[in-house]
Scaffold this motif. Sequence first.
Motif, PDB file in Angstrom:
ATOM      1  N   UNK A 130       0.817  -1.208   0.000  1.00 55.08           N
ATOM      2  CA  UNK A 130       0.000   0.000   0.000  1.00 55.08           C
ATOM      3  C   UNK A 130       0.856   1.265   0.000  1.00 55.08           C
ATOM      4  N   UNK A 131       2.063   1.160   0.507  1.00 59.54           N
ATOM      5  CA  UNK A 131       2.955   2.328   0.581  1.00 59.54           C
ATOM      6  C   UNK A 131       3.839   2.474  -0.651  1.00 59.54           C
ATOM      7  N   UNK A 132       3.651   1.627  -1.656  1.00 52.63           N
ATOM      8  CA  UNK A 132       4.502   1.666  -2.841  1.00 52.63           C
ATOM      9  C   UNK A 132       4.518   3.023  -3.533  1.00 52.63           C
ATOM     10  N   UNK A 133       3.368   3.683  -3.735  1.00 48.36           N
ATOM     11  CA  UNK A 133       3.431   5.023  -4.357  1.00 48.36           C
ATOM     12  C   UNK A 133       4.282   6.004  -3.556  1.00 48.36           C
ATOM     13  N   UNK A 134       4.170   5.960  -2.230  1.00 47.94           N
ATOM     14  CA  UNK A 134       4.988   6.834  -1.404  1.00 47.94           C
ATOM     15  C   UNK A 134       6.464   6.494  -1.498  1.00 47.94           C
ATOM     16  N   UNK A 135       6.780   5.208  -1.554  1.00 46.22           N
ATOM     17  CA  UNK A 135       8.179   4.798  -1.691  1.00 46.22           C
ATOM     18  C   UNK A 135       8.779   5.301  -2.997  1.00 46.22           C
ATOM     19  N   UNK A 136       8.021   5.172  -4.075  1.00 46.20           N
ATOM     20  CA  UNK A 136       8.521   5.633  -5.377  1.00 46.20           C
ATOM     21  C   UNK A 136       8.681   7.147  -5.371  1.00 46.20           C
ATOM     22  N   UNK A 137       7.705   7.859  -4.802  1.00 46.83           N
ATOM     23  CA  UNK A 137       7.815   9.317  -4.730  1.00 46.83           C
ATOM     24  C   UNK A 137       9.018   9.736  -3.898  1.00 46.83           C
ATOM     25  N   UNK A 138       9.247   9.070  -2.764  1.00 46.60           N
ATOM     26  CA  UNK A 138      10.404   9.383  -1.923  1.00 46.60           C
ATOM     27  C   UNK A 138      11.706   9.125  -2.668  1.00 46.60           C
ATOM     28  N   UNK A 139      11.755   8.019  -3.420  1.00 47.07           N
ATOM     29  CA  UNK A 139      12.965   7.702  -4.181  1.00 47.07           C
ATOM     30  C   UNK A 139      13.226   8.747  -5.263  1.00 47.07           C
ATOM     31  N   UNK A 140      12.177   9.176  -5.947  1.00 41.31           N
ATOM     32  CA  UNK A 140      12.339  10.167  -7.016  1.00 41.31           C
ATOM     33  C   UNK A 140      12.843  11.489  -6.449  1.00 41.31           C
ATOM     34  N   UNK A 141      12.223  11.960  -5.373  1.00 42.39           N
ATOM     35  CA  UNK A 141      12.632  13.242  -4.806  1.00 42.39           C
ATOM     36  C   UNK A 141      14.029  13.167  -4.196  1.00 42.39           C
ATOM     37  N   UNK A 142      14.389  12.025  -3.604  1.00 40.55           N
ATOM     38  CA  UNK A 142      15.738  11.878  -3.071  1.00 40.55           C
ATOM     39  C   UNK A 142      16.770  11.903  -4.194  1.00 40.55           C
ATOM     40  N   UNK A 143      16.472  11.237  -5.306  1.00 43.42           N
ATOM     41  CA  UNK A 143      17.396  11.208  -6.444  1.00 43.42           C
ATOM     42  C   UNK A 143      17.582  12.612  -7.017  1.00 43.42           C
ATOM     43  N   UNK A 149       2.372   7.631 -10.667  1.00 38.67           N
ATOM     44  CA  UNK A 149       2.368   6.633  -9.595  1.00 38.67           C
ATOM     45  C   UNK A 149       1.256   6.912  -8.596  1.00 38.67           C
ATOM     46  N   UNK A 150       1.072   8.174  -8.228  1.00 37.18           N
ATOM     47  CA  UNK A 150       0.014   8.529  -7.278  1.00 37.18           C
ATOM     48  C   UNK A 150      -1.356   8.236  -7.867  1.00 37.18           C
ATOM     49  N   UNK A 151      -1.528   8.511  -9.160  1.00 33.24           N
ATOM     50  CA  UNK A 151      -2.814   8.241  -9.796  1.00 33.24           C
ATOM     51  C   UNK A 151      -3.098   6.743  -9.844  1.00 33.24           C
ATOM     52  N   UNK A 152      -2.077   5.974 -10.228  1.00 33.02           N
ATOM     53  CA  UNK A 152      -2.265   4.523 -10.271  1.00 33.02           C
ATOM     54  C   UNK A 152      -2.479   3.953  -8.881  1.00 33.02           C
ATOM     55  N   UNK A 153      -1.756   4.497  -7.888  1.00 32.94           N
ATOM     56  CA  UNK A 153      -1.936   4.027  -6.520  1.00 32.94           C
ATOM     57  C   UNK A 153      -3.320   4.335  -5.999  1.00 32.94           C
ATOM     58  N   UNK A 154      -3.829   5.538  -6.299  1.00 38.98           N
ATOM     59  CA  UNK A 154      -5.175   5.877  -5.870  1.00 38.98           C
ATOM     60  C   UNK A 154      -6.215   5.032  -6.558  1.00 38.98           C
ATOM     61  N   UNK A 155      -6.009   4.736  -7.850  1.00 38.60           N
ATOM     62  CA  UNK A 155      -6.952   3.885  -8.575  1.00 38.60           C
ATOM     63  C   UNK A 155      -6.963   2.473  -8.004  1.00 38.60           C
ATOM     64  N   UNK A 156      -5.752   1.984  -7.667  1.00 37.79           N
ATOM     65  CA  UNK A 156      -5.702   0.629  -7.112  1.00 37.79           C
ATOM     66  C   UNK A 156      -6.402   0.558  -5.775  1.00 37.79           C
ATOM     67  N   UNK A 157      -6.164   1.564  -4.918  1.00 36.59           N
ATOM     68  CA  UNK A 157      -6.823   1.566  -3.617  1.00 36.59           C
ATOM     69  C   UNK A 157      -8.332   1.696  -3.760  1.00 36.59           C
TER      70      UNK A 157
END
Length: 279
Positions: A189-202, A260-268
């Motif tokens: 469930x936290x996958x969208x947040x993980x990807x967003x955190x990785x992108x912003x950290x990079x 990612x956020x859109x797909x994560x929201x759709x999945x939820x």
Amino acid sequence: MMELPATRAGRVGRAISATAILLFLAMPIVIILVTSFGADGIGEFPPKQYSTHWYGQMLAPGGNWATSIALSSLVAALTTVFSLVLGVTAATALARGRLPLHSAVYGLVLAPMLIPQVVIALGMFLFFEPVGMLGSPLAIALGHTVLAAPIAILIMVSTLRGIDERLEDAAASMGATRLTIARRITFPLATPGLIAAAVFAFVTSFDEFFIAQFMSTPDTRTLPVLVFNALQFDVDPTVTAVSAVLIALAILALALVAVVRKLGGHRDGQGLLPVEPLT
């Protein structure tokens, strides 16, 4: 309170104002993008002739620009890994734990976002210089992690707080261990947040200048440091091509986070939660 209907003149005025503001904000980006395709060697806008010469100069194998891009990519990748490890660990403790002085700990974790970067850079220099690690990609990545980790923690805390804890409680009531709950419920469930955190950290690491400047050596210069050096005493038109690539990187990062956020929201919204046994 009753809201008055907008008049046609009001709508037109807001549209014109919004358009003017967007054009003003986008103007430097447009100038850089157009200038990067100029054939002249002085960075003239608008260019009299167009060419991709400066992009070829930037990507020339063995050149300073290609070497700096490779170094920045390596440092940013290491920073992303370190930031995610720290971000997930700290966010789990802050969002799920019962820490004493919770607000004070949270503020301490986010303190690097408020401290001037040049101060952090000086501290990193004084720490790594005696042990001979100046110029080391690992040392630069550790310095960048100080700046990127708080961003990852913010994103992960928000993500974890948005996950319904009743799902975890239900899994625990059926005998699932904490590791199984994290692997089957929390992290999917936290996958969208993980990807967003990785992108912003990079992106934070790739664009960072002060720490890289203090930690660099003549043989190891990240891309922002090389850009600064190229503009310090002269105007190298290759900088416009590099700037265009950095702009494209930022746009792609934001687009990836949005998708990612859109797909994560759709999945939820569809309720696609793990259905396999949790034990």
